[in-house]
Design an enzyme around this catalytic site. Sequence first.
Site, PDB file in Angstrom:
ATOM      1  N   GLY A 218     -68.510  37.828  11.320  1.00 51.96           N
ATOM      2  CA  GLY A 218     -69.267  36.589  11.249  1.00 51.96           C
ATOM      3  C   GLY A 218     -70.592  36.739  10.528  1.00 51.96           C
ATOM      4  O   GLY A 218     -71.367  35.783  10.463  1.00 51.96           O
ATOM      5  N   ASP A 219     -70.897  37.934  10.003  1.00 54.73           N
ATOM      6  CA  ASP A 219     -72.156  38.119   9.269  1.00 54.73           C
ATOM      7  C   ASP A 219     -71.898  39.078   8.102  1.00 54.73           C
ATOM      8  O   ASP A 219     -70.770  39.159   7.630  1.00 54.73           O
ATOM      9  CB  ASP A 219     -73.248  38.625  10.234  1.00 54.73           C
ATOM     10  N   GLY A 241     -67.000  36.559   6.276  1.00 54.62           N
ATOM     11  CA  GLY A 241     -68.283  37.216   6.490  1.00 54.62           C
ATOM     12  C   GLY A 241     -69.293  36.705   5.497  1.00 54.62           C
ATOM     13  O   GLY A 241     -69.044  35.730   4.776  1.00 54.62           O
ATOM     14  N   HIS A 242     -70.446  37.379   5.453  1.00 56.50           N
ATOM     15  CA  HIS A 242     -71.514  36.919   4.565  1.00 56.50           C
ATOM     16  C   HIS A 242     -71.662  37.781   3.323  1.00 56.50           C
ATOM     17  O   HIS A 242     -72.635  37.677   2.597  1.00 56.50           O
ATOM     18  CB  HIS A 242     -72.842  36.839   5.334  1.00 56.50           C
ATOM     19  N   GLY A 243     -70.727  38.694   3.084  1.00 57.73           N
ATOM     20  CA  GLY A 243     -70.761  39.486   1.860  1.00 57.73           C
ATOM     21  C   GLY A 243     -71.426  40.836   2.037  1.00 57.73           C
ATOM     22  O   GLY A 243     -71.636  41.299   3.157  1.00 57.73           O
TER      23      GLY A 243
END
EC number: 3.2.1.15
Length: 402
Positions: A218-219, A241-243
Amino acid sequence: MGSKELLVFLLSALIHLTGVSSSNVFDVTKYGAIGDGKTDDSHAFLNAWASACSSTLSTSTLFVPKGKTFLLKPVTFHGPCKSTSVTVQILGNITAPNGLWNWNYNSGSWIIFDSVYGLSVFGGGDIEGHGSTWWKCKQSRKCSGAPSALMFNFCNNLKLKSLKISNSPQIHLVLHDCKNVYVSGITITAPADSPNTDGIHTQYCKQVEIKNSTIKTGDDCIAISKESSDIKIGGIQCGPGHGISIGSLGQSYSAATVERIHVYNVVFFGTMNGARIKTWQGGSGYARDITFENLMMVNVDNPIVIDQYYCNGQQGSCRNHTSAVKVSNVSFTGVFGSSSNVVAIRLACSQTVKCKDVHLKNIRLTSSGGEKKAALAYCLSVEGTSSPPVVPAVPCLSKWIN
Ligand SMILES: *[C@@H]1O[C@H](CO)[C@@H](O)[C@H](O)[C@H]1NC(C)=O
Ligand SMILES: *[C@@H]1O[C@H](CO)[C@@H](O)[C@H](O)[C@H]1NC(C)=O
Ligand SMILES: *[C@@H]1O[C@H](CO)[C@@H](O)[C@H](O)[C@H]1NC(C)=O
Ligand SMILES: *[C@@H]1O[C@H](CO)[C@@H](O)[C@H](O)[C@H]1NC(C)=O
């Protein structure tokens, strides 16, 4: 020395030199671990560790057998150990307690290895963080922090292979102040909407290689934070995710030094960002000599980002300042695929501390919103070159044809 004593002496010297002896394997079940998933096995693990770590043989192994699930409360495995090489073999499952549990907010993690040199951790079993109660608690703002699952503190010459880590309350794997680290074959899984569940977070580390891993969280899949140098990341599948992020750097007017980072051969699936550098206003230091190379974007919101206005929506932190972490010598080379956002390339640098030597080369990003929505680039306060083909065009960079 008689001939018999000599033989005994030679044999024990040989055992000592080669480390070949069954007595250097410390099985947690021999120390009272039950492995029924309910009984607290923390003390058994710590006792087995105490024996493994004080073994005078050149190698020793903490052994977690297959076919069982061991419940651990927050534990710290302290070094340094007497053996020059210590192995932890996790074939069984390890699980955190359900619900919210007590943990030391300052040390920050569920399972910690501290000052163990020459440590190898090999997996097979699952490390399950049972984070969902923590996520709900954070989302309702009743908890401000939550434990990370696995943390390695001051562990030089560290090797992590074939670990499966799931559902951490917060970050899954933290590397802090470690030198010479090799990470491979890691699988990290948490839901896309779980808060702050970064995959791998590295800070104060040198010479780190992270390869062949799949990270769904999730991040950030991987975050490279302050005081990092010589970091290589390749062969990663990231998303959701956030990369992969460098940062965030410079929070609360802090200084950061990050250099010689190489991120290559990464596929991003539906992530919020692809390759990103994020810094806060008011920080200092630098992020330099960074290469992102050969990246595939599949429906990524923001494939290429330099954001020097990062403030995580925190109240009062979004003001602009004159100082900033200086970003220089950054290349994005070979980036292909689709962006779900109109602004596929966003280079937003500090207006007082420009980004220098930013190079874009061989980039083709299309909009996944259909032909009518062309992907665009945004630039602020950035100097560098663009070597065609670069799609979308980045007009603020000078054209460089070689
Ligand atoms: C270990 O965890 C995995 C994934 O949750 C599960 O499939 C497997 O059955 C577990 N093994 C044991 C012995 O409980
Ligand atoms: C990559 O990691 C997977 C586990 O995620 C493992 O099965 C595979 O053997 C690894 N491949 C290489 C080349 O190391
Ligand atoms: C820019 O960074 C690369 C590594 O990413 C390095 O090889 C090169 O020497 C750097 N260039 C300068 C001018 O420092
Ligand atoms: C900070 O500066 C940026 C770039 O000029 C601008 O877009 C943003 O609105 C400014 N933020 C504040 C809070 O003034």
